[in-house]
Structure formats: C-alpha cells, structure tokens
Design a protein around this motif. Structure first.
Motif, mmCIF file in Angstrom:
data_model
loop_
_atom_site.group_PDB
_atom_site.id
_atom_site.type_symbol
_atom_site.label_atom_id
_atom_site.label_comp_id
_atom_site.label_asym_id
_atom_site.label_seq_id
_atom_site.Cartn_x
_atom_site.Cartn_y
_atom_site.Cartn_z
ATOM 1 N N LEU A 1 0.851 -1.194 0.000
ATOM 2 C CA LEU A 1 0.000 0.000 0.000
ATOM 3 C C LEU A 1 0.887 1.244 0.000
ATOM 4 O O LEU A 1 0.677 2.166 -0.791
ATOM 5 C CB LEU A 1 -0.924 0.011 1.223
ATOM 6 N N VAL A 2 1.884 1.268 0.857
ATOM 7 C CA VAL A 2 2.813 2.402 0.926
ATOM 8 C C VAL A 2 3.484 2.594 -0.429
ATOM 9 O O VAL A 2 3.632 3.728 -0.901
ATOM 10 C CB VAL A 2 3.860 2.180 2.045
ATOM 11 N N ASP A 3 3.848 1.493 -1.084
ATOM 12 C CA ASP A 3 4.493 1.567 -2.402
ATOM 13 C C ASP A 3 3.566 2.141 -3.475
ATOM 14 O O ASP A 3 4.044 2.700 -4.469
ATOM 15 C CB ASP A 3 4.975 0.183 -2.843
ATOM 16 N N ARG A 4 2.254 1.999 -3.288
ATOM 17 C CA ARG A 4 1.289 2.513 -4.275
ATOM 18 C C ARG A 4 1.128 4.023 -4.198
ATOM 19 O O ARG A 4 0.649 4.649 -5.149
ATOM 20 C CB ARG A 4 -0.100 1.886 -4.049
ATOM 21 N N ILE A 5 1.475 4.612 -3.073
ATOM 22 C CA ILE A 5 1.255 6.043 -2.871
ATOM 23 C C ILE A 5 2.250 6.836 -3.713
ATOM 24 O O ILE A 5 3.445 6.584 -3.693
ATOM 25 C CB ILE A 5 1.405 6.420 -1.368
ATOM 26 N N ASN A 6 1.709 7.807 -4.461
ATOM 27 C CA ASN A 6 2.562 8.690 -5.266
ATOM 28 C C ASN A 6 1.979 10.094 -5.237
ATOM 29 O O ASN A 6 1.009 10.353 -4.517
ATOM 30 C CB ASN A 6 2.697 8.155 -6.703
ATOM 31 N N ASN A 7 2.541 11.003 -6.017
ATOM 32 C CA ASN A 7 2.091 12.403 -6.002
ATOM 33 C C ASN A 7 0.655 12.572 -6.476
ATOM 34 O O ASN A 7 0.022 13.586 -6.183
ATOM 35 C CB ASN A 7 3.031 13.267 -6.857
ATOM 36 N N ASP A 8 0.134 11.602 -7.237
ATOM 37 C CA ASP A 8 -1.232 11.695 -7.741
ATOM 38 C C ASP A 8 -2.268 11.162 -6.744
ATOM 39 O O ASP A 8 -3.468 11.370 -6.932
ATOM 40 C CB ASP A 8 -1.360 10.912 -9.051
ATOM 41 N N THR A 9 -1.823 10.472 -5.713
ATOM 42 C CA THR A 9 -2.762 9.892 -4.753
ATOM 43 C C THR A 9 -3.509 10.999 -4.024
ATOM 44 O O THR A 9 -2.904 11.847 -3.367
ATOM 45 C CB THR A 9 -2.033 8.990 -3.729
ATOM 46 N N GLU A 10 -4.831 11.004 -4.164
ATOM 47 C CA GLU A 10 -5.668 12.034 -3.548
ATOM 48 C C GLU A 10 -6.041 11.684 -2.112
ATOM 49 O O GLU A 10 -6.067 12.554 -1.241
ATOM 50 C CB GLU A 10 -6.949 12.224 -4.363
ATOM 51 N N GLU A 11 -6.369 10.398 -1.897
ATOM 52 C CA GLU A 11 -6.875 10.019 -0.572
ATOM 53 C C GLU A 11 -6.744 8.521 -0.365
ATOM 54 O O GLU A 11 -6.902 7.733 -1.292
ATOM 55 C CB GLU A 11 -8.361 10.424 -0.477
ATOM 56 N N VAL A 12 -6.470 8.141 0.884
ATOM 57 C CA VAL A 12 -6.528 6.749 1.308
ATOM 58 C C VAL A 12 -7.612 6.687 2.373
ATOM 59 O O VAL A 12 -7.540 7.385 3.393
ATOM 60 C CB VAL A 12 -5.180 6.262 1.876
ATOM 61 N N ILE A 13 -8.639 5.882 2.110
ATOM 62 C CA ILE A 13 -9.757 5.724 3.041
ATOM 63 C C ILE A 13 -9.550 4.430 3.810
ATOM 64 O O ILE A 13 -9.469 3.357 3.214
ATOM 65 C CB ILE A 13 -11.105 5.658 2.284
ATOM 66 N N LEU A 14 -9.473 4.515 5.121
ATOM 67 C CA LEU A 14 -9.309 3.324 5.957
ATOM 68 C C LEU A 14 -10.695 2.828 6.356
ATOM 69 O O LEU A 14 -11.355 3.409 7.206
ATOM 70 C CB LEU A 14 -8.456 3.658 7.187
ATOM 71 N N ALA A 15 -11.140 1.766 5.696
ATOM 72 C CA ALA A 15 -12.474 1.195 5.934
ATOM 73 C C ALA A 15 -12.322 -0.118 6.708
ATOM 74 O O ALA A 15 -12.652 -1.188 6.212
ATOM 75 C CB ALA A 15 -13.190 0.977 4.604
ATOM 76 N N LEU A 16 -11.792 0.004 7.919
ATOM 77 C CA LEU A 16 -11.524 -1.173 8.742
ATOM 78 C C LEU A 16 -12.531 -1.259 9.881
ATOM 79 O O LEU A 16 -13.103 -0.248 10.292
ATOM 80 C CB LEU A 16 -10.096 -1.114 9.286
ATOM 81 N N ASP A 17 -12.719 -2.464 10.407
ATOM 82 C CA ASP A 17 -13.680 -2.678 11.488
ATOM 83 C C ASP A 17 -13.354 -1.792 12.691
ATOM 84 O O ASP A 17 -12.182 -1.608 13.033
ATOM 85 C CB ASP A 17 -13.662 -4.145 11.946
ATOM 86 N N PRO A 18 -14.387 -1.275 13.360
ATOM 87 C CA PRO A 18 -14.153 -0.439 14.550
ATOM 88 C C PRO A 18 -13.899 -1.297 15.796
ATOM 89 O O PRO A 18 -14.595 -1.200 16.802
ATOM 90 C CB PRO A 18 -15.445 0.368 14.662
ATOM 91 N N THR A 19 -12.888 -2.158 15.705
ATOM 92 C CA THR A 19 -12.487 -3.016 16.815
ATOM 93 C C THR A 19 -11.110 -2.559 17.282
ATOM 94 O O THR A 19 -10.486 -1.707 16.640
ATOM 95 C CB THR A 19 -12.391 -4.487 16.354
#
Length: 195
Positions: free
Chosen positions: A126-144
């Motif tokens: 995931l970190v490797d996918r991030i570049n200057n064009d990345t607008e947003e990363v949404i963390l849709a993980l369980d609220p546990t």
C-alpha cells in the motif's frame, strides 16, 4: 452412527466458518442426494477455484488475471484507495453503488495477541502505491481494537504522503440513544459535525 466416509464429509464441512455439527450434517445429506453430475460439477469448480483464483498483484483483491477488475477499470478513480481487511469487504462497499475509487486488501488486521504483526499483512505494498497523484486513502476497517490499531499504524506510515481518512463511527440510523453502548456514543460525539 454414520459410515466413516459420511462422517468424514461432515467433518470437512465443519471446517467452514460458522458451520456447526448440525449444519454440516445437513450439508452432507444434501450432497448425498445429488446426482453424479452435480457432485462432479461441484468438485470441478473447487479444483478450478484453487487453480485459477489468485490475488491481484496491485491491490490483493481476488482475480483470475494479474490485476483485478477494479485495478483494470480505467473509469474508476485510481487515485483514491479504500483500504479493507479482506476481499469480502469490497463487495459490501460496492453494494452502496457510490464509491468509484480502487481498493487495497490487507488480508487481516494487526493483532499482537494472535501474533499477527504489520509485516505479515499487505501494508508495505500500500505504501508503495502512494505517489504524487494519490488524492486520498480511506481506511475502511472494522471499529475493533485490531481495526483501530491497524488504522493508526497505517495513518502514521502515510503521514505527510497523502490525505488519510477513516469511516465515521457512531449511532446507526433508525436506532435509539437508550440502546446505544457508551463506546458507540463516545465515537458519535467525537465525530459530530455541523448540520
């Protein structure tokens, strides 16, 4: 009570999540009633599934090719990435028919009690996918506890690289305050917004 082969089938069905002894017994009787053709089709699809379905090389979703349908879809916003725990969560988000970005599957959550550490999850890709064009990363993980720990870990890794957001937590629509637990109420207060 049953022949060994039948007992073995019941045992195998019990390996499925949420399947107890009675349900496994019902499944075994159902399969026993199938024709030779139905049994052949079922066993063939299991073999083909294991052979053909793999993980997308970019996001970790299920696919039969190198990239999954979402990563291959040029009409989707490739610069918004929704991070989920497993491929099943993608289908839940897609049921909204509102999200038009891509996904990243972690294949679990950080859980030190079970010995699941960050390096065992699909986080560095995931970190490797991030570049200057990345607008947003949404963390849709369980609220546990595990979901919160994983979200915090990823947020720290991506700090300063892109905008990181999390799904809102709070009181479900249609519920009553007197049935709401203290933690859910606290999250609702923390996430309040102007109306």
């Amino acid at each position: 009570m049953y022949p060994k082969t039948f007992d073995d089938l019941i045992y195998e069905f019990q390996k499925l999540p949420g399947v107890g002894a009675k349900t496994a017994e019902r499944y075994a009787f159902t399969v026993l009633g199938w024709s030779e053709e139905e049994i052949s089709e079922f066993s063939d699809i299991l073999r083909v599934l294991k052979k053909n379905v793999k993980k997308c090389t970019r996001c970790g979703n299920l696919t039969e090719g190198e990239l999954c349908d979402f990563c291959n879809d040029s009409s989707r916003n490739q610069n918004i990435i929704c991070v989920v725990q497993n491929p099943k969560d993608i289908s839940t988000i897609e049921s909204m028919q509102e999200y038009n970005g891509v996904y990243h599957v972690l294949d679990g959550l950080i859980n030190t009690q079970k010995g699941i550490l960050p390096d065992q999850l699909n986080i560095m890709s995931l970190v490797d996918r991030i570049n200057n064009d990345t607008e947003e990363v949404i963390l849709a993980l369980d609220p546990t506890v595990e979901g919160e720990t994983t979200s915090l870990y990823i947020s720290k890794l991506l700090e300063g690289k892109c905008r990181v957001t999390r799904l809102a937590h709070g009181i479900p629509v249609g519920s009553h305050l007197d049935y709401t637990d203290a933690m859910t109420l606290l999250k609702a207060f923390e996430g309040r917004k102007s109306s």
